[in-house]
Write an enzyme that holds these catalytic residues in place. Structure first.
Site, PDB file in Angstrom:
ATOM      1  N   SER A   1       0.838  -1.197   0.000  1.00  0.00           N
ATOM      2  CA  SER A   1       0.000   0.000   0.000  1.00  0.00           C
ATOM      3  C   SER A   1       0.868   1.240   0.000  1.00  0.00           C
ATOM      4  O   SER A   1       2.093   1.164   0.014  1.00  0.00           O
ATOM      5  CB  SER A   1      -0.914   0.007   1.218  1.00  0.00           C
ATOM      6  OG  SER A   1      -0.141   0.201   2.381  1.00  0.00           O
ATOM      7  N   LYS A   2       0.187   2.371   0.000  1.00  0.00           N
ATOM      8  CA  LYS A   2       0.870   3.653  -0.092  1.00  0.00           C
ATOM      9  C   LYS A   2       2.035   3.807   0.882  1.00  0.00           C
ATOM     10  O   LYS A   2       3.060   4.379   0.555  1.00  0.00           O
ATOM     11  CB  LYS A   2      -0.117   4.800   0.163  1.00  0.00           C
ATOM     12  CG  LYS A   2      -0.789   5.298  -1.084  1.00  0.00           C
ATOM     13  CD  LYS A   2      -2.234   5.655  -0.812  1.00  0.00           C
ATOM     14  CE  LYS A   2      -3.062   4.412  -0.596  1.00  0.00           C
ATOM     15  NZ  LYS A   2      -4.453   4.505  -0.554  1.00  0.00           N
ATOM     16  N   ARG A   3       1.854   3.283   2.084  1.00  0.00           N
ATOM     17  CA  ARG A   3       2.908   3.532   3.065  1.00  0.00           C
ATOM     18  C   ARG A   3       4.200   2.772   2.741  1.00  0.00           C
ATOM     19  O   ARG A   3       5.212   2.970   3.381  1.00  0.00           O
ATOM     20  CB  ARG A   3       2.418   3.215   4.478  1.00  0.00           C
ATOM     21  CG  ARG A   3       2.049   1.792   4.697  1.00  0.00           C
ATOM     22  CD  ARG A   3       1.084   1.625   5.869  1.00  0.00           C
ATOM     23  NE  ARG A   3       0.561   0.283   5.850  1.00  0.00           N
ATOM     24  CZ  ARG A   3       1.225  -0.765   6.297  1.00  0.00           C
ATOM     25  NH1 ARG A   3       2.417  -0.608   6.818  1.00  0.00           N
ATOM     26  NH2 ARG A   3       0.702  -1.963   6.233  1.00  0.00           N
TER      27      ARG A   3
END
Length: 506
Positions: free
Chosen positions: A265-267
RNA sequence: GGCCCCAUCGUCUAGCCCGGUCUAGGACACUGGUCUUUCAAGCCGGCGACACGGGUUCAAAUCCCGUUGGGGCCGCCA
């Protein structure tokens, strides 16, 4: 009411379309609530490969039934990303938001046939109960209280305009088994599956309903999607059965994980396909790398052209375990693809980046000159953007000289005189070729009894602003006589300063 | 918490279905060397794994069971 035989023994009921020699039809069905991320891209890739492999149809469907979170910009971004990756579709994009009447029709057909019932419960109330249950660690399942209402009571509420959703009545005490092309047999005890909503009270279909209706309507033969949908499959099979529709084959491909093993994911950094494009990745490299996450070609060759992949792809070679996204390997692969590009093609690929810097016009005016420069940088670049950073001095006279590089290589007090001499000698050369240049540089150093490396390193810093880079003599040839001489003379003052301050410092 | 899925080097994986050919192969990363004016690239070499415990068997990475670990799903999101 339920065709029990089908539910009890669905395995073996799905001779694959390939075996039946039907036209393979697969789809990629993103929800435009975000950009296309690498996980979605890989799912699209697998579908695309499967379609091409079997001479089938790859279609695109936009699952935008969540009006709140969907947007037209996201759709555009997704299409752009797919095009960039070279994943062309044969049909669509279809939009679920334009097919609402169909879903309502099927939902009501299910109701009429006795497979669904209206639910008047307040979602907020159910949500509360759910949370309370989870807080106590109790399992929660909708208790189908609305299904226990009298028929007359149901009708009365509907008549009086009370909002209701339509729920599917899931049979209990039945084990549903289906054959997954990558996992093999998968089983679910239906007692663990709750009565799920088909049609929301606002008339919009839920995902479960819309996928099945569309996959059937679009004659999808193989549903290839992420592992996260495996638990949805029994619900969807129930709808197929209730509607008497033939089942497609299912293939659930492993999810791509981040370095910490949680879902990517984005993180974890960039996950958007378009972000990779902008960072300087080649679509063929990303595509190739993504293909290798969860799939391994027979023969073991890892660098594969699209044609290779199409030829080799087989769902049976798809792994079950979730792979971790390894940016290092992607970068290696990108570098590999950059090295394989002919110089003129490479230059063309660099175009958007060069245009952004305002360097393109000059490149276009002198293609041959820049082709050679780019060729020298090729084996050193991992990303297209590397050409702009480490190759800055190849595109502009306005390149920066790294202070650390100067501090490291411009320390010798003899340098100013040496470089001045060298510039003069180079200006006189009639053949400005690497061998001639090399002879000149070495001769100048030798005459002054200076190790040639000292001169070479100082000159590289002068010409490129950096301590590392292509071999100096080739570099000079490719830069050209005028440029080299001009640049050398230009740094003379700074060279002098450095040498002086160095001596004073002592 | 319930259910489902999964488990070979740090990472991607081959081998597993059809047990012996596996002192487990390849790739990335890391690392030593080589080439060399630097950095890459190239070439040669090294490090490094069958999660654990039971079973079945003459023999298990390969078959079975359990444990542990990881992931996913449990929405009137998709």
């Amino acid at each position: 009411m339920y065709p029990a035989s089908c539910i009890l023994h669905p395995e073996g009921l799905v001779p694959s379309a390939v075996e039946r020699r039907m036209t393979v039809r697969v789809r990629f069905a993103p929800s435009p609530t975000g950009y296309l991320h690498v996980g979605g891209a890989r799912t699209a890739l697998f579908n695309w490969l499967f379609a091409r492999k079997h001479g089938g149809v790859f279609l695109l469907r936009i699952e935008d039934t969540d009006v709140e979170r969907s947007s037209a910009e996201m759709v555009e971004g997704i299409l752009e990303a797919l095009r960039w990756l070279g994943l062309d579709w044969d049909e669509g994009p279809y939009y679920q938001s334009q097919r609402l009447a169909l879903y309502r029709e099927v939902a009501h057909a299910l109701w009429r046939r006795g497979y669904a019932y209206p639910c008047f419960c307040d979602p907020a109330v159910l949500e509360q109960e759910r949370e309370a249950a989870r807080a106590q660690g109790r399992p929660w399942k909708y208790d189908r209280r609305c299904d226990r209402l009298d028929r007359s009571e149901q009708e009365r509420r509907v008549q009086t305009g009370q909002p209701y959703a339509l729920r599917f009545r899931v049979p209990e005490d039945v084990t549903l088994r289906f054959e997954d092309s990558v996992h093999g047999a998968v089983e679910f005890a239906l007692r663990d599956v709750e009565d799920f909503v088909l049609l929301r009270s606002d008339g919009y279909p839920t995902y479960q309903l819309a996928v099945v209706v569309d996959d059937h309507d679009m004659r999808i033969t193989h549903v290839i999607r992420g592992d996260d949908h495996i638990a949805n499959t029994p619900k969807q099979i129930l709808i197929y059965r209730a509607m008497d529709w033939p089942l497609p084959a299912f293939a659930h491909v492993p999810l791509i994980l981040g370095p910490d093993r949680s879902r990517l994911s984005k993180r974890h950094g960039a996950v958007s396909v378009l972000a990779y494009r902008d960072e300087g990745y080649l679509p063929e490299a990303l595509r190739n790398y993504l293909a290798l996450l969860g799939w391994y070609p027979p023969g073991g060759q890892e660098i594969l052209s699209l044609e290779d992949m199409v030829r080799l792809f087989d769902l049976r070679d798809v792994n079950k375990a979730n792979p971790i996204f390894d940016i290092q390997k992607l970068q290696w692969m990108n570098a590999e693809y950059i090295r394989q590009l002919p110089d003129d093609v490479l230059l063309e690929r660099l175009r958007p980046f060069l245009e952004r810097r305002g360097w393109w016009a000059d490149v276009q005016a002198h293609p041959e000159r820049y082709r050679r420069r780019v060729g020298l940088l090729k084996s050193r670049a991992r990303l297209l953007t590397d050409f702009l950073t480490m190759g800055e001095a190849f595109f502009t006279e306005d390149y920066t000289i790294d202070p650390d590089a100067a501090a490291q290589r411009w320390t010798d007090a003899r340098l100013p005189a040496l470089v001045e001499t060298l510039a003069g000698r180079l200006a006189e050369l009639t053949e400005f070729t690497a061998p001639a240049i090399e002879a000149t540089v070495r001769a100048v150093a030798e005459q002054a009894s200076v190790k040639s490396a000292v001169l070479i390193h100082a000159v590289r810093v002068a010409l490129t602003g950096r301590t590392v880079g292509p071999g100096l003599f080739e570099l000079m040839e490719v830069l050209g006589q005028d440029t080299v001489v001009r640049r050398l003379r230009r740094v003379l003052p700074r060279l002098g300063e450095m040498a002086v301050s160095r001596q004073v410092g002592r």
